[in-house]
Write a protein that holds these residues in place. Structure first.
Motif, PDB file in Angstrom:
ATOM      1  N   VAL A  74     -14.719 -17.585  38.223  1.00 11.79           N
ATOM      2  CA  VAL A  74     -13.791 -18.749  38.285  1.00 11.79           C
ATOM      3  C   VAL A  74     -12.986 -18.684  39.360  1.00 11.79           C
ATOM      4  CG1 VAL A  74     -11.938 -20.072  37.009  1.00 11.79           C
ATOM      5  CG2 VAL A  74     -13.471 -18.792  35.891  1.00 11.79           C
ATOM      6  N   ASN A  75     -12.926 -19.882  40.331  1.00 11.87           N
ATOM      7  CA  ASN A  75     -12.057 -20.058  41.695  1.00 11.87           C
ATOM      8  C   ASN A  75     -10.677 -20.370  41.299  1.00 11.87           C
ATOM      9  OD1 ASN A  75     -12.911 -19.176  43.963  1.00 11.87           O
ATOM     10  ND2 ASN A  75     -13.945 -20.935  44.452  1.00 11.87           N
ATOM     11  N   ASP A  76     -10.104 -20.204  42.368  1.00 13.19           N
ATOM     12  CA  ASP A  76      -8.589 -20.897  42.381  1.00 13.19           C
ATOM     13  C   ASP A  76      -9.029 -22.185  42.865  1.00 13.19           C
ATOM     14  OD1 ASP A  76      -6.312 -22.073  43.179  1.00 13.19           O
ATOM     15  OD2 ASP A  76      -5.275 -20.146  44.148  1.00 13.19           O
ATOM     16  N   TYR A  77      -9.393 -23.080  42.081  1.00 15.85           N
ATOM     17  CA  TYR A  77      -9.905 -24.385  42.238  1.00 15.85           C
ATOM     18  C   TYR A  77      -8.871 -25.352  43.133  1.00 15.85           C
ATOM     19  CZ  TYR A  77      -7.378 -25.454  37.766  1.00 15.85           C
ATOM     20  OH  TYR A  77      -6.552 -25.604  36.901  1.00 15.85           O
ATOM     21  N   ILE A  78      -7.423 -24.965  43.017  1.00 14.26           N
ATOM     22  CA  ILE A  78      -6.731 -25.823  44.039  1.00 14.26           C
ATOM     23  C   ILE A  78      -6.708 -25.499  45.507  1.00 14.26           C
ATOM     24  CG2 ILE A  78      -4.168 -26.421  44.545  1.00 14.26           C
ATOM     25  CD1 ILE A  78      -5.316 -27.615  41.714  1.00 14.26           C
ATOM     26  N   GLU A  79      -6.898 -24.202  45.675  1.00 10.38           N
ATOM     27  CA  GLU A  79      -7.155 -23.756  47.063  1.00 10.38           C
ATOM     28  C   GLU A  79      -8.444 -23.886  47.474  1.00 10.38           C
ATOM     29  OE1 GLU A  79      -7.357 -19.271  49.655  1.00 10.38           O
ATOM     30  OE2 GLU A  79      -6.697 -19.398  47.439  1.00 10.38           O
ATOM     31  N   SER A  80      -9.641 -23.813  46.923  1.00  9.53           N
ATOM     32  CA  SER A  80     -10.949 -23.918  47.116  1.00  9.53           C
ATOM     33  C   SER A  80     -11.759 -25.351  46.648  1.00  9.53           C
ATOM     34  CB  SER A  80     -11.833 -22.834  46.502  1.00  9.53           C
ATOM     35  OG  SER A  80     -11.107 -21.732  47.016  1.00  9.53           O
ATOM     36  N   GLY A  81     -11.139 -26.170  46.142  1.00  9.40           N
ATOM     37  CA  GLY A  81     -11.769 -27.512  45.471  1.00  9.40           C
ATOM     38  C   GLY A  81     -11.814 -28.371  46.651  1.00  9.40           C
ATOM     39  N   ASN A  82     -12.334 -29.481  46.218  1.00  8.48           N
ATOM     40  CA  ASN A  82     -12.456 -30.641  46.871  1.00  8.48           C
ATOM     41  C   ASN A  82     -12.192 -31.726  46.173  1.00  8.48           C
ATOM     42  OD1 ASN A  82     -14.749 -31.163  45.417  1.00  8.48           O
ATOM     43  ND2 ASN A  82     -16.137 -30.369  46.975  1.00  8.48           N
ATOM     44  N   MET A  83     -12.397 -33.300  46.527  1.00  3.88           N
ATOM     45  CA  MET A  83     -11.832 -34.507  46.080  1.00  3.88           C
ATOM     46  C   MET A  83     -12.550 -34.305  44.286  1.00  3.88           C
ATOM     47  SD  MET A  83     -10.342 -36.936  45.609  1.00  3.88           S
ATOM     48  CE  MET A  83      -9.627 -36.905  47.171  1.00  3.88           C
ATOM     49  N   GLU A  84     -13.906 -33.605  44.181  1.00  5.56           N
ATOM     50  CA  GLU A  84     -14.388 -33.611  42.963  1.00  5.56           C
ATOM     51  C   GLU A  84     -13.641 -32.933  42.017  1.00  5.56           C
ATOM     52  OE1 GLU A  84     -18.912 -33.812  42.650  1.00  5.56           O
ATOM     53  OE2 GLU A  84     -18.540 -32.941  44.510  1.00  5.56           O
ATOM     54  N   VAL A  85     -12.729 -31.708  42.482  1.00  7.87           N
ATOM     55  CA  VAL A  85     -11.775 -30.980  41.422  1.00  7.87           C
ATOM     56  C   VAL A  85     -10.688 -32.257  40.932  1.00  7.87           C
ATOM     57  CG1 VAL A  85     -10.145 -29.542  41.619  1.00  7.87           C
ATOM     58  CG2 VAL A  85     -12.062 -28.903  42.531  1.00  7.87           C
ATOM     59  N   LEU A  86     -10.040 -32.910  41.759  1.00  9.32           N
ATOM     60  CA  LEU A  86      -9.133 -33.761  41.485  1.00  9.32           C
ATOM     61  C   LEU A  86      -9.809 -34.835  40.343  1.00  9.32           C
ATOM     62  CD1 LEU A  86      -6.304 -35.326  41.598  1.00  9.32           C
ATOM     63  CD2 LEU A  86      -7.194 -36.597  43.574  1.00  9.32           C
ATOM     64  N   VAL A  87     -11.080 -35.354  40.704  1.00  6.56           N
ATOM     65  CA  VAL A  87     -11.443 -36.106  39.554  1.00  6.56           C
ATOM     66  C   VAL A  87     -11.818 -35.464  38.200  1.00  6.56           C
ATOM     67  CG1 VAL A  87     -13.905 -37.397  39.107  1.00  6.56           C
ATOM     68  CG2 VAL A  87     -12.766 -37.607  41.391  1.00  6.56           C
ATOM     69  N   GLY A  88     -12.255 -34.037  38.484  1.00  2.00           N
ATOM     70  CA  GLY A  88     -12.310 -33.451  37.289  1.00  2.00           C
ATOM     71  C   GLY A  88     -11.063 -33.264  36.453  1.00  2.00           C
TER      72      GLY A  88
END
Length: 239
Positions: A74-88
């Motif tokens: 599991v990643n630090d999704y705020i650090e490594s994520g993109n717009m799809e993380v916000l959508v998720g």
């Protein structure tokens, strides 16, 4: 009457949504190692192909990282994520968001919107602006909360197109449902007429080619949005 086509989610989509849910809910924490593909396949009753495809998509989004010969984490999704993380995140919250997300979103709007409003005022004869009076008229007719969200997003999208900057409309489109959710909250709180008045002021400045006024009118609208929502909610609430 036109009915919306119903589409059944694929198993890969369902697999992705379930792992997103587990990550965003905290069931799976940052740094946790996921089970092997075989174990996930057996536990979730899906094929290895579904698991492999889903994990690769989650890695592209930034929710997980895949270490060759070691496994998926599991990643630090705020650090490594993109717009799809916000959508998720927004989908996980049912397209509602906590006030903790409100300020970053408004800061993002403040750093982009006023500039394309300013540019749009420099292109007051743009054909994209021809639809704006009708959009504002429909907003004055007290539409449903959902329709209000769609109309307000359409207002911003048309002005972004009128700016002449090809990037702004594309960026804005990724925030479509975020804008609609925010407007729905404003409408529920009883401020739709006030928001419409703000949009009319923005359009009037654009129509007359007053670039600085258009920029300032949009900043005022964003400030009003912050005030309307914060006056009714406190940190930790979901709206």
């Amino acid at each position: 009457m036109k009915f919306k086509e119903l589409v059944t989610p694929s198993l890969t989509d369902l697999f992705i949504k379930e792992l997103q849910r587990m990550i965003l809910s905290g069931e799976l924490k940052i740094g946790d190692k996921l089970p092997t593909e075989r174990e996930l396949s057996e536990n979730m009753k899906v094929s290895r192909a579904v698991v492999n495809g889903g994990l690769n998509q989650l890695a592209e989004m930034g929710f997980i990282r895949i270490a060759p010969r070691k496994g998926a984490y599991v990643n630090d999704y705020i650090e490594s994520g993109n717009m799809e993380v916000l959508v998720g995140i927004m989908e996980y919250n049912g397209w509602r968001f906590t006030p903790e997300y409100l300020e970053p979103l408004l800061q993002f709007r403040s750093s982009n919107e006023p500039y394309f409003m300013e540019l749009a005022a420099g292109h007051a004869d743009s054909p994209y602006l021809m639809e704006v009076p009708d959009i504002l008229a429909r907003l004055r007719e007290n539409p449903t909360h959902q329709n209000a969200g769609q109309l307000v997003f359409l207002f911003y999208h048309k002005t972004a197109l009128a700016s002449g900057n090809i990037i702004f409309p594309l960026i804005l489109r990724t925030f479509d449902q975020v804008y609609q959710s925010m407007v729905s909250v404003i409408a529920q709180l009883g401020f739709l007429a006030d928001l419409t008045a703000d949009l009319e002021a923005i359009y009037e400045a654009i129509r007359k080619g007053r670039q600085q006024d258009a920029k300032e009118a949009d900043l005022l609208c964003i400030a009003h949005t912050r005030s309307w929502i914060n006056s009714h909610y406190k940190p930790g609430d979901i709206f």
